[in-house]
Design a protein around this motif. Structure first.
Motif, mmCIF file in Angstrom:
data_model
loop_
_atom_site.group_PDB
_atom_site.id
_atom_site.type_symbol
_atom_site.label_atom_id
_atom_site.label_comp_id
_atom_site.label_asym_id
_atom_site.label_seq_id
_atom_site.Cartn_x
_atom_site.Cartn_y
_atom_site.Cartn_z
ATOM 1 N N ARG A 126 0.623 -1.167 0.007
ATOM 2 C CA ARG A 126 -0.052 0.175 0.015
ATOM 3 C C ARG A 126 0.739 1.338 0.022
ATOM 4 N N ASP A 127 2.177 1.197 0.800
ATOM 5 C CA ASP A 127 2.824 2.299 0.857
ATOM 6 C C ASP A 127 3.607 2.664 -0.649
ATOM 7 N N ALA A 128 3.757 1.506 -1.280
ATOM 8 C CA ALA A 128 4.419 1.596 -2.462
ATOM 9 C C ALA A 128 3.344 1.937 -3.661
ATOM 10 N N LYS A 129 2.004 2.400 -3.183
ATOM 11 C CA LYS A 129 0.898 2.374 -4.165
ATOM 12 C C LYS A 129 0.630 1.330 -5.092
ATOM 13 N N ILE A 130 0.731 0.064 -4.657
ATOM 14 C CA ILE A 130 0.637 -0.919 -5.707
ATOM 15 C C ILE A 130 -0.727 -1.919 -5.121
ATOM 16 N N PRO A 131 -1.946 -1.607 -5.791
ATOM 17 C CA PRO A 131 -2.983 -2.266 -5.646
ATOM 18 C C PRO A 131 -2.920 -4.065 -5.402
ATOM 19 N N VAL A 132 -3.706 -4.581 -4.561
ATOM 20 C CA VAL A 132 -3.350 -5.910 -4.210
ATOM 21 C C VAL A 132 -4.673 -6.583 -4.339
ATOM 22 N N ILE A 133 -4.685 -7.618 -5.009
ATOM 23 C CA ILE A 133 -5.975 -8.455 -5.152
ATOM 24 C C ILE A 133 -5.758 -9.899 -4.694
ATOM 25 N N LEU A 134 -6.571 -10.469 -4.011
ATOM 26 C CA LEU A 134 -6.531 -11.764 -3.078
ATOM 27 C C LEU A 134 -7.216 -12.761 -4.283
ATOM 28 N N THR A 135 -6.792 -13.784 -4.602
ATOM 29 C CA THR A 135 -7.341 -14.728 -5.312
ATOM 30 C C THR A 135 -7.776 -16.269 -4.621
ATOM 31 N N ASP A 136 -8.470 -16.735 -4.779
ATOM 32 C CA ASP A 136 -8.830 -18.005 -4.202
ATOM 33 C C ASP A 136 -8.952 -18.296 -2.778
ATOM 34 N N ARG A 137 -7.923 -17.721 -1.818
ATOM 35 C CA ARG A 137 -7.908 -17.871 -0.307
ATOM 36 C C ARG A 137 -7.797 -16.341 0.067
ATOM 37 N N SER A 138 -8.558 -16.053 1.211
ATOM 38 C CA SER A 138 -8.605 -14.774 1.735
ATOM 39 C C SER A 138 -7.622 -14.857 3.007
ATOM 40 N N VAL A 139 -7.367 -13.630 3.515
ATOM 41 C CA VAL A 139 -6.603 -13.134 4.804
ATOM 42 C C VAL A 139 -7.486 -12.737 5.943
ATOM 43 N N ASP A 140 -6.938 -12.997 7.274
ATOM 44 C CA ASP A 140 -7.778 -12.518 8.222
ATOM 45 C C ASP A 140 -7.508 -11.092 8.800
ATOM 46 N N SER A 141 -7.012 -10.357 7.836
ATOM 47 C CA SER A 141 -6.440 -8.812 8.371
ATOM 48 C C SER A 141 -7.842 -8.094 8.975
ATOM 49 N N ALA A 142 -7.877 -7.407 9.787
ATOM 50 C CA ALA A 142 -9.095 -6.771 10.452
ATOM 51 C C ALA A 142 -9.018 -5.464 9.204
ATOM 52 N N ASP A 143 -8.113 -4.775 8.716
ATOM 53 C CA ASP A 143 -7.859 -3.778 7.734
ATOM 54 C C ASP A 143 -8.251 -4.051 6.471
ATOM 55 N N LYS A 144 -9.483 -3.992 6.007
ATOM 56 C CA LYS A 144 -10.080 -4.356 4.727
ATOM 57 C C LYS A 144 -9.429 -3.666 3.657
ATOM 58 N N THR A 145 -8.698 -2.430 3.945
ATOM 59 C CA THR A 145 -8.193 -1.412 2.909
ATOM 60 C C THR A 145 -7.084 -2.034 2.255
ATOM 61 N N LEU A 146 -6.509 -3.129 3.103
ATOM 62 C CA LEU A 146 -5.050 -3.559 2.620
ATOM 63 C C LEU A 146 -5.262 -4.134 1.184
ATOM 64 N N TYR A 147 -6.258 -4.819 0.687
ATOM 65 C CA TYR A 147 -6.319 -5.357 -0.350
ATOM 66 C C TYR A 147 -7.666 -4.576 -1.138
ATOM 67 N N GLN A 148 -7.523 -4.699 -2.424
ATOM 68 C CA GLN A 148 -8.888 -4.176 -3.239
ATOM 69 C C GLN A 148 -10.039 -5.136 -3.414
ATOM 70 N N PHE A 191 -11.353 -9.614 -3.068
ATOM 71 C CA PHE A 191 -11.014 -10.859 -3.253
ATOM 72 C C PHE A 191 -11.876 -11.750 -3.870
ATOM 73 N N ILE A 192 -11.443 -12.373 -4.988
ATOM 74 C CA ILE A 192 -12.077 -13.383 -5.896
ATOM 75 C C ILE A 192 -11.932 -14.778 -5.489
ATOM 76 N N GLY A 193 -12.797 -15.540 -5.199
ATOM 77 C CA GLY A 193 -12.763 -16.981 -4.812
ATOM 78 C C GLY A 193 -14.077 -17.656 -4.467
ATOM 79 N N SER A 194 -14.051 -18.844 -3.646
ATOM 80 C CA SER A 194 -15.243 -19.618 -3.592
ATOM 81 C C SER A 194 -15.425 -19.332 -1.975
ATOM 82 N N ASP A 195 -16.842 -19.816 -1.779
ATOM 83 C CA ASP A 195 -17.159 -19.747 -0.229
ATOM 84 C C ASP A 195 -16.927 -21.009 0.162
ATOM 85 N N PHE A 196 -15.980 -21.155 0.953
ATOM 86 C CA PHE A 196 -15.411 -22.432 1.402
ATOM 87 C C PHE A 196 -16.198 -22.996 2.641
#
Ligand code: AHR
Length: 333
Positions: free
Chosen positions: A121-143, A145-150
């Motif tokens: 984020r500091d480098a201003k590079i947008p991030v996309i999560l694919t397939d699996r997500s992360v448990d970060s409380a700060d949802k602004t860390l990625y743009q 999440f594309i994937g299944s409902d596990f």
């Protein structure tokens, strides 16, 4: 096939990030609409960190991403993390250093991503999560999440079992082969399945252990389960590959898979579907690996500073033996 579940207007951070991207593009340094520093071409440069090559599902997913990037004219920098979080963190840092335009990754495990995502984020590079997500409380860390409902996949598996065992009068002993410890699909499938089978108190998980989503792991852990548990009625494997490995252990123990032990798996890759059509498996909840085309659309949009949904959910189905027989001839992966 994938469908968009939630559409939002441009998010605060997304807008800021997009503005930042445009600003750096205009000032001629960092990422720009004419291509990031990484590629030195007009193409969008995507850094993608893949989990590894642990399963048939993963191979199909990698192929889908590579093919879709080529078709979309996106330059792909592909990294295989060999199922290690530290390798993914290293790869993401490399992508940041190379100033790629967009970073996408499929996180091996759910936790421990905040620091490196803040660096992106500091480098201003947008991030996309694919397939699996992360448990970060700060949802602004990625743009997005594309994937299944596990959780749903686990729940559908459990609901099928509840339906099949309605007339059971005694205990039904279940063993569970979990996916990679700490990964979103292992956590969520376990949860969904447990919630669903709670509807029938006869259904009991007597052993549950990780087989790391691999055939070898599935075989090895199933051997242990068979030695330690004289009566196993059901195997719930978090993916086809572990179920396929377990088949070998079950057969070697003199039992008939699909008959002596009911087998439920997740994914529906070709080998799993073949086992289901052959009656060695009994039920599969689908998890689609064909995320490439939609990922490339999202990459183009976030690079252009357009709004994207925060969650893009994969559309999936389930298969019985008869349904697998019908679907197999046209199955793509
Ligand atoms: O994250 C998706 C899971 O990862 C698949 O179900 C499994 O086969 C793969 O290894």
């Amino acid at each position: 096939m994938v469908h968009i579940r939630t559409t939002i207007t441009r998010r605060g951070l997304g807008a800021l990030l997009a503005a930042g991207l445009l600003a750096t593009g205009l000032s001629g340094c960092g990422n720009s609409d004419t291509g990031g520093d990484a590629g030195g071409t007009d193409k969008i440069v995507l850094g993608f960190s893949q989990v590894g090559a642990e399963s048939g599902w993963r191979t199909a997913n990698t192929n889908s991403i590579k093919e879709a990037a080529g078709a979309a004219g996106i330059e792909l920098k592909f990294d295989d993390a060999q199922q290690k979080q530290e390798n993914q963190i290293k790869a993401i840092r490399n992508f940041i250093q190379q100033k790629v335009d967009v970073i996408a990754f499929s996180p091996v495990v759910e936790s421990g991503w905040d620091t490196v995502l803040k660096e992106a984020r500091d480098a201003k590079i947008p991030v996309i999560l694919t397939d699996r997500s992360v448990d970060s409380a700060d949802k602004t860390l990625y743009q997005t999440f594309i994937g299944s409902d596990f959780v749903k996949e686990g729940r559908l598996s459990g609901e099928w079992l509840v339906e099949q065992t309605r007339s059971a009068t005694g205990p039904v002993n279940i063993v569970e082969l979990q996916g990679t410890t700490g990964s979103a699909p292992a956590n969520d499938r376990r949860k969904g399945f447990a919630e669903a089978i709670a509807a029938n108190p006869n259904l009991k998980v007597v052993a549950s252990q990780s087989g790391d989503f691999t055939r070898a792991g599935g075989k090895q852990v199933m051997e242990q389960f068979l030695k330690a548990n004289p009566k196993i009625d059901v195997l719930f494997a978090h993916n086809d590959d572990m179920g396929l490995g377990a088949l070998e252990a079950i057969t070697a123990a003199g039992k008939v898979p699909g008959k002596d032990i009911t087998i439920i798996t997740i994914d529906a890759v070709k080998d799993g579907m073949q086992a289901l059509a052959d009656g060695k498996f009994n039920f599969i909840a689908e998890c689609s690996p064909l995320l490439g085309p939609q990922l490339m659309d999202l990459v183009k949009k976030v690079h252009a500073g357009e709004s994207v949904p925060t969650r893009v959910e994969t559309e999936e189905t389930t298969f019985t033996v008869e349904q697998a027989k019908a679907a197999l001839p046209t199955r793509k992966y």
